[in-house]
Design a protein around this motif. Structure first.
Motif, mmCIF file in Angstrom:
data_model
loop_
_atom_site.group_PDB
_atom_site.id
_atom_site.type_symbol
_atom_site.label_atom_id
_atom_site.label_comp_id
_atom_site.label_asym_id
_atom_site.label_seq_id
_atom_site.Cartn_x
_atom_site.Cartn_y
_atom_site.Cartn_z
ATOM 1 N N SER A 39 0.841 -1.192 0.000
ATOM 2 C CA SER A 39 0.000 0.000 0.000
ATOM 3 C C SER A 39 0.883 1.252 0.000
ATOM 4 N N THR A 40 0.287 2.363 -0.381
ATOM 5 C CA THR A 40 1.030 3.623 -0.384
ATOM 6 C C THR A 40 1.513 3.976 1.021
ATOM 7 N N LEU A 41 0.690 3.702 2.021
ATOM 8 C CA LEU A 41 1.090 3.993 3.395
ATOM 9 C C LEU A 41 2.275 3.126 3.813
ATOM 10 N N GLN A 42 2.255 1.853 3.427
ATOM 11 C CA GLN A 42 3.388 0.981 3.738
ATOM 12 C C GLN A 42 4.663 1.487 3.073
ATOM 13 N N GLY A 339 8.288 13.747 5.974
ATOM 14 C CA GLY A 339 7.830 13.979 4.606
ATOM 15 C C GLY A 339 7.171 12.789 3.943
ATOM 16 N N PRO A 340 7.858 11.642 3.821
ATOM 17 C CA PRO A 340 7.228 10.491 3.160
ATOM 18 C C PRO A 340 5.987 9.984 3.886
ATOM 19 N N LEU A 341 5.970 10.086 5.214
ATOM 20 C CA LEU A 341 4.813 9.599 5.967
ATOM 21 C C LEU A 341 3.558 10.408 5.633
ATOM 22 N N ILE A 342 3.706 11.725 5.641
ATOM 23 C CA ILE A 342 2.550 12.579 5.335
ATOM 24 C C ILE A 342 2.163 12.447 3.868
ATOM 25 N N THR A 343 3.162 12.395 2.992
ATOM 26 C CA THR A 343 2.876 12.234 1.565
ATOM 27 C C THR A 343 2.143 10.924 1.308
ATOM 28 N N GLY A 344 2.610 9.841 1.938
ATOM 29 C CA GLY A 344 1.962 8.545 1.767
ATOM 30 C C GLY A 344 0.537 8.542 2.263
ATOM 31 N N TRP A 345 0.307 9.237 3.385
ATOM 32 C CA TRP A 345 -1.056 9.323 3.919
ATOM 33 C C TRP A 345 -1.976 10.063 2.953
ATOM 34 N N LEU A 346 -1.485 11.154 2.380
ATOM 35 C CA LEU A 346 -2.295 11.913 1.425
ATOM 36 C C LEU A 346 -2.558 11.103 0.159
ATOM 37 N N MET A 347 -1.506 10.438 -0.332
ATOM 38 C CA MET A 347 -1.663 9.661 -1.564
ATOM 39 C C MET A 347 -2.555 8.445 -1.350
ATOM 40 N N GLY A 348 -2.538 7.898 -0.137
ATOM 41 C CA GLY A 348 -3.349 6.719 0.143
ATOM 42 C C GLY A 348 -4.789 7.027 0.472
ATOM 43 N N SER A 349 -5.096 8.301 0.672
ATOM 44 C CA SER A 349 -6.474 8.666 0.996
ATOM 45 C C SER A 349 -7.341 8.597 -0.255
ATOM 46 N N GLY A 350 -8.609 8.377 -0.051
ATOM 47 C CA GLY A 350 -9.526 8.314 -1.182
ATOM 48 C C GLY A 350 -9.839 9.677 -1.767
ATOM 49 N N VAL A 351 -9.420 10.735 -1.077
ATOM 50 C CA VAL A 351 -9.733 12.098 -1.529
ATOM 51 C C VAL A 351 -8.761 12.564 -2.604
#
Length: 424
Positions: A39-42, A339-351
């Motif tokens: 997953s993007t978050l992983q 940086g990567p953690l927040i980016t991954g969270w945004l990219m993994g969101s359905g929004v």
């Protein structure tokens, strides 16, 4: 320049090969992670782990070198890097990859500290600035060249990982066989974060935000490409565009920074980079637009690192500049981890989906621009004639390279002061 090449060619060749290996493994993991259905978050945790190790290495590597010497540290860290790169395709698990990235980040940080102290020792007062510039060019060229190697092997196999391991292993041969004697090693005790914040609020806040921007570029660009459905060729070209922009625009922005209120150039660079990220966010559905936005984002954001350091130096005494290096590196590292953690969270969101990559970069760069504008209302600018020249430095460098850059600035300022006194 020829004198620098003759005295440090082995080091520069080795570091160029090393950056090829590092640049290749970063992009390769982003593509392979998508193939393995991570997953993007992983993947964001995997990518962030590199900066955890890098920050730890920048603090611990100097003590390791003082205890056992440059050569042993160099060789030991090299073996770990090669081993981890080969481990990736064998243990396709996000936890194993994250642990491997911590190790690789730590090892690369230690290698940079070792190599950059050698570079400083090989250079003289007369050519230290040229040596640093050439070193930065080699770094960026290595990362850009690595992207072409993505086309050599199949990311779903193991060949590309072996190629990255080979480049890292071979990179140490010219360095260990050609450079003698090993230099003495000493580091400056860093200033406290409170002292740094008091000296330059913009420098500290800017470095924190820029850490997130750079880490997103360095680690999540390939993840974005994979999530957006780009081909391997398109992903490698997209990633390369960030570093080509940094290489091309470093000098022009540095030149402007030395001739105007640095806050204006910082504001300009951040605002243009943020605007380009917005273009990617809303219109990044074709390769020409993606490549153009990546070029501008990389070209504007990477030179901000040098400009923020130079701006901080404008409010420090010469004897404090080297001491400020450790604090600035630490602040930037904290932003890089997040940086990567927040980016991954945004990219993994359905929004937002993959476009969260551009949203994150745009938000941070506009935050830098807004804060720079705010600081212009809180403090009078330093007269250009009283500021030190900017020294080229990229976020990929260790604290040693930053201290070398500070030495270049101090020596140039002292030479200028002596010349002024003699003419008077």
């Amino acid at each position: 320049m020829l004198q620098v090449l003759s005295s440090a060619w082995a080091l520069l060749l080795g570091m160029g090969l090393l950056m090829v290996g590092n640049g290749l493994q970063g992009t390769l993991l982003g593509v392979r992670g998508q193939i393995e259905d991570f997953s993007t978050l992983q993947m964001s945790f995997v990518m962030s782990a590199y900066f955890v190790g890098f920050l730890g290495g920048s603090r611990l590597a100097p003590e390791m070198i003082r205890r056992v010497g440059h050569v042993r540290v160099f060789a030991a860290l090299a073996s770990f890097i090669s081993a981890v790169m080969i481990m990736y395709p064998l243990l396709t698990d996000p936890v194993a990859w994250a642990l491997g990235r911590v190790i690789i980040g730590f090892c690369f940080s230690g290698v940079y500290v070792t190599a950059e102290s050698w570079l400083n020792n090989a250079a003289s007062n007369e050519n230290r600035g040229q040596a640093l510039s050439l070193y930065m060019i080699v770094q960026m060229t290595g990362i850009v060249s690595a992207q072409a190697l993505m086309l050599v092997g199949d990311p779903a196999g193991y060949e590309s990982f072996v190629i990255a391991s080979i480049f890292v292993s071979v990179s140490f041969a010219p360095i260990l066989l050609s450079i003698s004697p090993t230099p003495s090693f000493d580091t400056t005790k860093p200033m406290t974060l409170k002292q740094l914040m008091n000296a330059s609020p913009l420098g500290c806040v800017g470095m924190l935000l820029l850490g997130g921007v750079f880490s997103a570029q360095f680690t999540m660009a390939a993840v974005y490409g994979a999530e957006a459905g780009l081909s391997v060729v398109e992903i490698s070209t997209f990633v390369a565009s960030f570093y080509i922009g940094a290489l091309v625009l470093q000098y022009p922005l540095g030149w402007l920074s030395d001739r105007f209120d640095r806050r204006i150039t910082i504001l300009f660079g951040a605002a243009v980079g943020g605007t380009s990220a917005l273009v990617g966010l809303f219109f990044g559905f074709s390769m020409p637009i993606l490549l153009s936005t990546a070029f501008v984002i990389g070209g504007m954001s990477n030179p901000l690192y040098s400009m923020l350091i130079a701006y901080t130096n404008d409010y420090l005494e010469y004897e404090d500049m080297a001491a400020a290096s450790g604090g600035l590196i630490f602040i930037n590292g904290l932003g890089a981890i997040a940086g990567p953690l927040i980016t991954g969270w945004l990219m993994g969101s359905g929004v937002f989906g993959p476009q969260g990559f551009f949203l994150f970069i745009a938000t941070l760069l506009f935050a830098v621009a807004v804060y720079a504008a705010y600081r212009m209302t809180q403090r009078a600018y330093v007269v250009v004639d009283e500021t030190a020249s900017i020294a080229p430095i990229y976020p990929t460098s260790s604290p040693v390279a930053l201290e070398v850059a500070q030495e270049v600035v101090i020596e140039a300022a002292q030479d200028e002061a002596e010349t002024t006194q003699e003419s008077a």
